[in-house]
Design a protein around this motif. Structure first.
Motif, PDB file in Angstrom:
ATOM      1  N   SER A  27      -3.856   2.772  -4.008  1.00  0.00           N
ATOM      2  CA  SER A  27      -3.480   2.136  -2.437  1.00  0.00           C
ATOM      3  C   SER A  27      -4.808   1.882  -1.783  1.00  0.00           C
ATOM      4  O   SER A  27      -5.055   0.899  -0.974  1.00  0.00           O
ATOM      5  CB  SER A  27      -2.854   3.502  -1.551  1.00  0.00           C
ATOM      6  OG  SER A  27      -2.951   3.223  -0.147  1.00  0.00           O
ATOM      7  N   ALA A  84       1.508   4.074  -3.253  1.00  0.00           N
ATOM      8  CA  ALA A  84       1.268   5.393  -3.006  1.00  0.00           C
ATOM      9  C   ALA A  84       2.405   6.271  -3.494  1.00  0.00           C
ATOM     10  O   ALA A  84       2.143   7.506  -3.043  1.00  0.00           O
ATOM     11  CB  ALA A  84       0.686   5.504  -1.619  1.00  0.00           C
ATOM     12  N   ALA A 109       1.070  -1.337  -0.045  1.00  0.00           N
ATOM     13  CA  ALA A 109       0.046   0.015   0.156  1.00  0.00           C
ATOM     14  C   ALA A 109       0.854   1.292  -0.002  1.00  0.00           C
ATOM     15  O   ALA A 109       0.584   2.281  -0.876  1.00  0.00           O
ATOM     16  CB  ALA A 109      -0.974  -0.002   1.234  1.00  0.00           C
ATOM     17  N   THR A 110       1.905   1.189   0.591  1.00  0.00           N
ATOM     18  CA  THR A 110       2.727   2.359   0.791  1.00  0.00           C
ATOM     19  C   THR A 110       3.380   2.555  -0.356  1.00  0.00           C
ATOM     20  O   THR A 110       3.948   3.532  -1.082  1.00  0.00           O
ATOM     21  CB  THR A 110       3.576   2.265   1.967  1.00  0.00           C
ATOM     22  OG1 THR A 110       2.995   2.310   3.358  1.00  0.00           O
ATOM     23  CG2 THR A 110       4.662   3.579   2.233  1.00  0.00           C
TER      24      THR A 110
END
Length: 201
Positions: free
Chosen positions: A189, A37, A33-34
């Motif tokens: 994300s 993003a 997810a990080t």
């Protein structure tokens, strides 16, 4: 310990970013997810921890201090190393992980690839009284969300899920379900978090 890093994203892959800091490109392992993003050329601030081994120095970075602290906490349990700890946070996030541990929800923990029934029981036994309860506003949603055009997000989310250990069929079915339920969403994300939530139910 290197507690945080701020720099320019030079490269972002499935579960890592290269962060330019003071003329040096630092490889930082992170959650999908990080990584999703993190846009090339953008500024990024990560809470970090340095894992020291005889043959390697490995940096791990997170979108929040809470996420990093949970990463360090779960590794206090025997048999849980950085790879499993990162998978736990990739699948659950710090708040859901804290909730599962404090409530003894071993079923939720075993949905993380690499965590079996015995490991889940040991995690609950050793951490139930240490993690407390989820505090409001401590989620790990990173800033500078990456937005893709068209259906590019499908490949990115599918790759992230298979990288976490889910089968290609599980990933494909989940991505298709997310696309049907959220046809106008294009934030990678957000879509990854929705997919992971679907896999946990």
């Amino acid at each position: 310990m290197i507690a945080s890093l701020a720099g320019v994203v030079e490269h972002a892959a499935l579960d890592r970013v290269v962060l330019g800091v003071g003329g040096v490109g630092l490889l930082v392992h992170t959650t999908p997810a990080t990584a999703a993003a993190s846009r090339t050329g953008s500024q990024l601030l990560l809470a970090t921890t340095l894992v020291v081994r005889e043959d390697a120095l490995t940096l791990y970075g997170f979108g929040s201090v809470d996420e990093r602290d949970m990463f360090e906490t779960v590794q206090s349990v025997s048999g849980v190393g950085p790879r499993i700890a990162l998978a736990m946070l990739s699948v659950m996030g710090p708040d859901d992980l804290r909730k599962a541990l404090s409530e003894g929800d071993t079923k939720a923990l075993t949905r993380v690839p690499g965590i079996g029934a015995k490991s889940a029981e040991r995690l609950v036994l050793e951490l139930r009284d240490k993690v407390g309860h989820a505090a409001p506003g401590t989620g790990s949603a990173p800033t500078d969300a990456a937005r893709g055009g068209g259906d590019d997000w499908r490949a990115q989310v599918t790759e992230a899920l298979t990288g976490l250990g889910y089968s290609a069929k599980q990933a494909g079915d989940t991505v298709s379900a997310v696309a049907r339920e959220h046809p106008d969403e294009r934030d990678v994300s957000t879509l990854l978090r929705l997919a992971l939530r679907g896999l946990r139910t």
